[in-house]
Write a protein that holds these residues in place. Structure first.
Motif, PDB file in Angstrom:
ATOM      1  N   GLU A  39       0.813  -1.215   0.000  1.00 33.54           N
ATOM      2  CA  GLU A  39       0.000   0.000   0.000  1.00 33.54           C
ATOM      3  C   GLU A  39       0.846   1.264   0.000  1.00 33.54           C
ATOM      4  OE1 GLU A  39      -3.585   2.099   2.631  1.00 33.54           O
ATOM      5  OE2 GLU A  39      -2.765   0.145   3.205  1.00 33.54           O
ATOM      6  N   ILE A  40       1.823   1.330   0.894  1.00 27.29           N
ATOM      7  CA  ILE A  40       2.640   2.534   0.981  1.00 27.29           C
ATOM      8  C   ILE A  40       3.581   2.649  -0.214  1.00 27.29           C
ATOM      9  CG2 ILE A  40       4.481   1.486   2.353  1.00 27.29           C
ATOM     10  CD1 ILE A  40       4.665   4.140   3.871  1.00 27.29           C
ATOM     11  N   ALA A  41       4.043   1.507  -0.741  1.00 31.34           N
ATOM     12  CA  ALA A  41       4.936   1.531  -1.895  1.00 31.34           C
ATOM     13  C   ALA A  41       4.208   2.051  -3.126  1.00 31.34           C
ATOM     14  CB  ALA A  41       5.488   0.133  -2.157  1.00 31.34           C
ATOM     15  N   VAL A  42       2.998   1.579  -3.352  1.00 27.03           N
ATOM     16  CA  VAL A  42       2.216   2.024  -4.515  1.00 27.03           C
ATOM     17  C   VAL A  42       1.855   3.501  -4.386  1.00 27.03           C
ATOM     18  CG1 VAL A  42       0.014   1.756  -5.720  1.00 27.03           C
ATOM     19  CG2 VAL A  42       1.337  -0.269  -5.062  1.00 27.03           C
ATOM     20  N   LYS A  43       1.524   3.932  -3.171  1.00 29.38           N
ATOM     21  CA  LYS A  43       1.206   5.352  -2.980  1.00 29.38           C
ATOM     22  C   LYS A  43       2.435   6.226  -3.230  1.00 29.38           C
ATOM     23  CE  LYS A  43      -0.400   8.811   0.343  1.00 29.38           C
ATOM     24  NZ  LYS A  43      -0.852   9.681  -0.763  1.00 29.38           N
ATOM     25  N   MET A  44       3.603   5.763  -2.769  1.00 31.83           N
ATOM     26  CA  MET A  44       4.815   6.541  -3.019  1.00 31.83           C
ATOM     27  C   MET A  44       5.067   6.672  -4.520  1.00 31.83           C
ATOM     28  SD  MET A  44       7.742   5.828  -0.113  1.00 31.83           S
ATOM     29  CE  MET A  44       7.786   4.041  -0.181  1.00 31.83           C
ATOM     30  N   GLU A  60       9.972  21.305  -2.493  1.00 28.12           N
ATOM     31  CA  GLU A  60       9.371  20.190  -1.752  1.00 28.12           C
ATOM     32  C   GLU A  60       7.854  20.143  -1.842  1.00 28.12           C
ATOM     33  OE1 GLU A  60      13.269  20.937  -0.725  1.00 28.12           O
ATOM     34  OE2 GLU A  60      11.690  22.264   0.009  1.00 28.12           O
ATOM     35  N   PRO A  61       7.249  20.436  -2.991  1.00 24.20           N
ATOM     36  CA  PRO A  61       5.780  20.344  -3.067  1.00 24.20           C
ATOM     37  C   PRO A  61       5.277  18.917  -2.887  1.00 24.20           C
ATOM     38  CG  PRO A  61       6.702  20.602  -5.255  1.00 24.20           C
ATOM     39  CD  PRO A  61       7.831  20.827  -4.286  1.00 24.20           C
ATOM     40  N   GLY A  62       6.148  17.933  -3.144  1.00 27.48           N
ATOM     41  CA  GLY A  62       5.740  16.545  -2.984  1.00 27.48           C
ATOM     42  C   GLY A  62       5.381  16.201  -1.550  1.00 27.48           C
ATOM     43  N   VAL A  63       5.997  16.890  -0.599  1.00 30.57           N
ATOM     44  CA  VAL A  63       5.662  16.653   0.804  1.00 30.57           C
ATOM     45  C   VAL A  63       4.214  17.082   1.056  1.00 30.57           C
ATOM     46  CG1 VAL A  63       6.271  17.180   3.198  1.00 30.57           C
ATOM     47  CG2 VAL A  63       8.067  17.001   1.455  1.00 30.57           C
ATOM     48  N   TRP A  91       1.828  14.547  -0.616  1.00 30.41           N
ATOM     49  CA  TRP A  91       1.679  13.341   0.202  1.00 30.41           C
ATOM     50  C   TRP A  91       0.706  13.593   1.355  1.00 30.41           C
ATOM     51  CZ3 TRP A  91       3.266   8.316  -0.051  1.00 30.41           C
ATOM     52  CH2 TRP A  91       3.118   7.554   1.108  1.00 30.41           C
ATOM     53  N   ARG A  92       0.740  14.773   1.912  1.00 28.61           N
ATOM     54  CA  ARG A  92      -0.093  15.081   3.083  1.00 28.61           C
ATOM     55  C   ARG A  92      -1.534  15.433   2.741  1.00 28.61           C
ATOM     56  NH1 ARG A  92       3.261  17.861   7.999  1.00 28.61           N
ATOM     57  NH2 ARG A  92       4.843  16.224   8.136  1.00 28.61           N
ATOM     58  N   GLY A  93      -1.850  15.522   1.455  1.00 28.72           N
ATOM     59  CA  GLY A  93      -3.247  15.733   1.071  1.00 28.72           C
ATOM     60  C   GLY A  93      -3.551  17.041   0.385  1.00 28.72           C
ATOM     61  N   PHE A  94      -2.550  17.847   0.090  1.00 31.22           N
ATOM     62  CA  PHE A  94      -2.756  19.082  -0.668  1.00 31.22           C
ATOM     63  C   PHE A  94      -3.198  18.685  -2.070  1.00 31.22           C
ATOM     64  CE2 PHE A  94      -1.305  23.371  -2.122  1.00 31.22           C
ATOM     65  CZ  PHE A  94      -1.810  24.123  -1.057  1.00 31.22           C
TER      66      PHE A  94
END
Length: 442
Positions: free
Chosen positions: A137-142, A197-200, A203-206
């Motif tokens: 799950e976390i690998a696919v999301k990454m 760092e927009p990827g952070v 990941w957090r839901g932006f």
């Protein structure tokens, strides 16, 4: 009332520090009164009494400082030591005991070999050795978020070239640093970013709409158009607003971390910067500030080889950024910034150390900026095109990670096509809605 509590708290801290000197080793014992928010109703007198009754505990389990330090010279010891200096093997100088030697020996300006780089996946996306605790799950999301970030960058960059937005800056080639580090954190950790760092945030839901609103500066922009494009920020997601001033965010991150420490939060601060940022005075001040206060902060350096057009060879003679941590008393590691699993593992471990041991950690992520510095830059003027293409094709972090999840049976060509198609549609729709909002506003 707040002032009284703060003064009481400071008096207790000063009492503890007086008992401890500057030496500290471990966490607050469960048998000692806590100074967290939930316990501020306790009176200063009762806390001080309990602390006085636990001097033996304090020597081994002090509150504020956990990292080993060298014993400092105490004024009342100096007279006894100085009378016997000639026969001493060492002297208790301010800051700790120093041994003597009859050999004249200068510390080398640099090691003979460079500090090794932690890696989990090879260039073909295969595990080098051992296993890594990352589930499907976390690998696919990454992977999905890295691909989304790449697609968003491509479309927004083109939008700027078409004159639809005034400025943009991509993360192409550095997607793993963004997403893998974000995956290793929790939402309670405060992020003090630079500007890549927009990827952070992703990941957090932006949402893609929120990214587009900010870049187009329309009425949906949370900043109400008061920031230039890519200066994202989100109070809800504990992501401080971007500022383009180089390295100014680093001391701020230490202040945030120290605040989390004083409040007893199970969280840390995380700040990002480029190799060019390490040439600023703020970098050195921040590392020393963090080491002395033992603040739970992660310094993540994106060493991508270039500070706009200035190569690292013109910035410093030392072995990169990682070696600077030791000079300031900061635990450090060098990581392959294009290896998603290595980044995730290193940041996750660093976070645990920062919080449990109350210490700063420096991570140097070795990577390469494949894109131009920004839409105001043409990097082909100062670096060879074939070098850029080598990193774009042979050392792309997204391709490497995709090979790994495919080898586990977690991804396929069909899933890839569907993801890319859906993301393109979503980003273009977000841009279209922004244009409509701009037309309505003006």
């Amino acid at each position: 009332m707040a002032v009284c509590v703060r003064q009481s708290r400071n008096s207790i801290i000063n009492h503890v520090k007086a008992k401890m000197g500057l030496l500290g080793l471990t966490c607050l014992s469960s048998s000692m009164p806590s100074l967290n928010n939930d316990h501020r109703t306790l009176s200063a007198a009762s806390l001080a009494k309990d602390l006085r009754n636990q001097n033996s505990v304090l020597e081994n389990k002090p509150i504020l400082y956990r990292t080993r330090r060298f014993d400092s010279t105490k004024p009342h010891q100096r007279s006894g030591v100085q009378s016997n200096v000639a026969n001493s093997q060492f002297l208790d100088f301010p800051g700790g005991k120093v041994a003597f030697t009859s050999e004249m020996r200068f510390i080398s300006e640099s090691p003979k070999e460079r500090i090794p780089c932690y890696r989990v996946l090879d260039d073909d996306g295969q595990l080098i050795e051992g296993g890594i605790n990352v589930g499907k799950e976390i690998a696919v999301k990454m992977y999905s978020d890295m691909a989304t970030l790449q697609t968003m960058d491509t479309i927004f960059y083109d939008a700027q070239r078409q004159g639809r937005i005034s400025f943009y800056l991509t993360t192409i080639g550095e997607e793993a640093i963004n997403i893998a580090s974000a995956a290793a954190l929790t939402i309670d950790d405060f992020v003090v970013p630079q500007y890549r760092e927009p990827g952070v945030l992703l990941w957090r839901g932006f949402t893609l709409e929120q990214f587009a609103n900010q870049c187009f500066s329309n009425r949906g922009d949370d900043c109400r158009g008061r920031q230039m494009p890519i200066h994202y920020g989100s109070k809800k997601l504990n992501y401080l607003t971007v500022a383009s001033t180089i390295a100014s965010q680093l001391p701020h991150a230490v202040g945030v971390a120290y605040s989390l420490k004083m409040d007893g939060k199970d969280a840390c601060a995380v700040t990002y910067f480029g190799d060019g940022g390490s040439s600023e005075g703020d970098f050195h001040a921040a590392l020393n500030f963090a080491a002395v206060t033992e603040a739970p902060v992660l310094f993540i350096c994106r060493n991508n080889g270039w500070a706009i057009s200035t190569p690292t060879s013109d910035q410093f003679r030392s072995d990169g950024i990682v070696v600077r941590g030791e000079a300031y008393g900061v635990r450090s590691i060098r990581v392959d910034g294009n290896d998603t699993l290595a980044l995730y593992s290193a940041v996750r471990t660093a976070r645990e150390m920062a919080i449990c041991e109350q210490r700063p950690i420096l991570i140097e992520a070795m990577t390469y900026r494949v894109g131009h510095h920004s839409t105001s830059d043409d990097s082909t003027k100062y670096r060879p095109v074939d070098e850029i293409e080598l990193w774009r094709s042979a050392r792309d972090p997204i391709t490497r990670f995709r090979k790994w999840i495919e080898s586990n049976g977690w991804w396929s060509s069909e899933a890839e096509s569907e993801l890319r198609s859906n993301v393109r549609k979503q980003v273009k729709l977000a841009c279209l809605n922004c244009n409509k909002a701009v037309e309505t506003l003006y």
